[in-house]
Design a protein around this motif. Structure first.
Motif, PDB file in Angstrom:
ATOM      1  N   PRO A   1       0.859  -0.779   0.208  1.00 44.86           N
ATOM      2  CA  PRO A   1       0.015   0.017  -0.151  1.00 44.86           C
ATOM      3  C   PRO A   1       0.759   0.995   0.044  1.00 44.86           C
ATOM      4  CG  PRO A   1      -1.126  -1.412   2.016  1.00 44.86           C
ATOM      5  CD  PRO A   1       0.212  -2.343   0.933  1.00 44.86           C
ATOM      6  N   VAL A   2       0.362   2.419  -0.959  1.00 46.01           N
ATOM      7  CA  VAL A   2       1.446   3.059  -1.158  1.00 46.01           C
ATOM      8  C   VAL A   2      -0.171   4.429  -0.937  1.00 46.01           C
ATOM      9  CG1 VAL A   2       3.144   2.306  -2.182  1.00 46.01           C
ATOM     10  CG2 VAL A   2       1.332   3.012  -3.443  1.00 46.01           C
ATOM     11  N   ALA A   3       0.669   5.870  -0.559  1.00 48.73           N
ATOM     12  CA  ALA A   3      -0.395   6.337  -0.902  1.00 48.73           C
ATOM     13  C   ALA A   3       0.218   8.194  -0.412  1.00 48.73           C
ATOM     14  CB  ALA A   3      -0.826   7.099   0.757  1.00 48.73           C
ATOM     15  N   ILE A   4      -0.744   9.242  -1.729  1.00 47.38           N
ATOM     16  CA  ILE A   4       0.096  10.679  -1.731  1.00 47.38           C
ATOM     17  C   ILE A   4      -0.888  11.580  -0.726  1.00 47.38           C
ATOM     18  CG2 ILE A   4       0.310  12.376  -3.750  1.00 47.38           C
ATOM     19  CD1 ILE A   4       1.038   9.631  -5.647  1.00 47.38           C
ATOM     20  N   LEU A   5      -0.034  12.518  -0.787  1.00 50.94           N
ATOM     21  CA  LEU A   5      -0.687  13.483   0.276  1.00 50.94           C
ATOM     22  C   LEU A   5      -0.967  14.992  -0.648  1.00 50.94           C
ATOM     23  CD1 LEU A   5       1.325  13.304   3.509  1.00 50.94           C
ATOM     24  CD2 LEU A   5      -0.871  12.531   3.013  1.00 50.94           C
ATOM     25  N   THR A   6      -2.803  15.083  -0.532  1.00 52.36           N
ATOM     26  CA  THR A   6      -2.608  16.410  -1.023  1.00 52.36           C
ATOM     27  C   THR A   6      -2.368  17.780  -0.474  1.00 52.36           C
ATOM     28  OG1 THR A   6      -3.921  16.821   0.407  1.00 52.36           O
ATOM     29  CG2 THR A   6      -4.843  15.991  -1.769  1.00 52.36           C
ATOM     30  N   TYR A   7      -1.778  18.974  -0.619  1.00 51.43           N
ATOM     31  CA  TYR A   7      -0.908  19.632   0.069  1.00 51.43           C
ATOM     32  C   TYR A   7      -1.420  19.970   1.073  1.00 51.43           C
ATOM     33  CZ  TYR A   7       1.480  24.458   1.483  1.00 51.43           C
ATOM     34  OH  TYR A   7       3.380  24.872   1.662  1.00 51.43           O
TER      35      TYR A   7
ATOM     36  N   GLY B   1      -5.810   1.215   9.256  1.00 50.66           N
ATOM     37  CA  GLY B   1      -5.191   0.022   9.787  1.00 50.66           C
ATOM     38  C   GLY B   1      -4.333  -0.639   8.716  1.00 50.66           C
ATOM     39  N   ALA B   2      -4.310  -0.558   7.854  1.00 51.92           N
ATOM     40  CA  ALA B   2      -3.081  -0.249   6.816  1.00 51.92           C
ATOM     41  C   ALA B   2      -1.953  -0.055   6.727  1.00 51.92           C
ATOM     42  CB  ALA B   2      -3.434  -1.386   5.681  1.00 51.92           C
ATOM     43  N   SER B   3      -0.662  -0.693   7.480  1.00 52.54           N
ATOM     44  CA  SER B   3       0.326   0.289   7.189  1.00 52.54           C
ATOM     45  C   SER B   3       0.908   0.818   5.259  1.00 52.54           C
ATOM     46  CB  SER B   3       2.047  -0.478   7.265  1.00 52.54           C
ATOM     47  OG  SER B   3       2.641  -0.027   7.519  1.00 52.54           O
ATOM     48  N   THR B   4       1.007   1.862   5.491  1.00 54.76           N
ATOM     49  CA  THR B   4       0.924   2.258   4.218  1.00 54.76           C
ATOM     50  C   THR B   4       1.898   3.332   4.203  1.00 54.76           C
ATOM     51  OG1 THR B   4      -1.839   2.592   3.772  1.00 54.76           O
ATOM     52  CG2 THR B   4      -0.240   3.729   2.012  1.00 54.76           C
TER      53      THR B   4
END
Length: 172
Positions: free
Chosen positions: A47-53, A75-78
């Motif tokens: 799992p990966v994520a991108i944050l908005t500013y 609950g998922a390590s991302t």
């Protein structure tokens, strides 16, 4: 919305699932880190994520060390792999972007999904609308007749096409 922990405090945040091609369609590149690639959208990928500013500022205080760190989303390590530039996403409440995968050979799509696309050179909005109408008429055959035209009509499920400007501003 999803639960996010690992920031300043546990919080419920707005999340957008986007395909890796979203960055090309919207002509946006991360301010920091990287964008999603096709491998990120695989159901077996880490799992990966991108944050908005705006999400980065509100929930992580703009900390530089958030890039590459692990947070928990429901609950998922991302891993946080990127941060968008300011106002890159049209909804200012959106905090996190996750990669979306839709199997083109899988079961009948995902209702309630909003797609964003660019018209191909030379294609008019009216021509694209006609193609969407033709595709919608073929839904029953692609669902092995589990989703009939009557069912779609009864529940008010339909595909439509409008400009992004009209979608955002509406009748203003």
């Amino acid at each position: 919305s999803r639960n996010l922990t690992g920031g300043l405090q546990p919080v419920r945040v707005q999340v957008a699932e986007v395909s890796p091609s979203w960055f090309d369609v919207m002509q946006v590149q991360p301010l920091r880190g990287r964008r999603f690639i096709e491998a990120d959208a695989d159901t077996l990928a880490a799992p990966v994520a991108i944050l908005t500013y705006e999400g980065w500022q509100a929930h992580f205080g703009g900390r530089d060390d958030v890039l590459g760190s692990l947070v928990e989303i429901d609950g998922a390590s991302t891993e946080v792999i990127g941060i968008l530039p300011p106002r890159a996403y049209t909804n200012p409440d959106m905090a996190v972007m996750l990669p979306m995968f839709i199997d083109p050979n899988g079961p009948m799509g995902r209702f309630g999904t909003i797609g964003v696309a660019r018209l191909a050179p030379g294609v008019t909005l009216d021509a694209a609308r006609r193609e969407i109408d033709q595709l919608q008429a073929r839904i029953p055959e692609h669902s092995n007749n589990q989703m009939t035209a009557e069912t779609l009509d009864r529940f008010g499920w339909s595909a439509s096409l409008q400009t992004l400007r009209d979608r955002i501003t509406g009748d203003i």
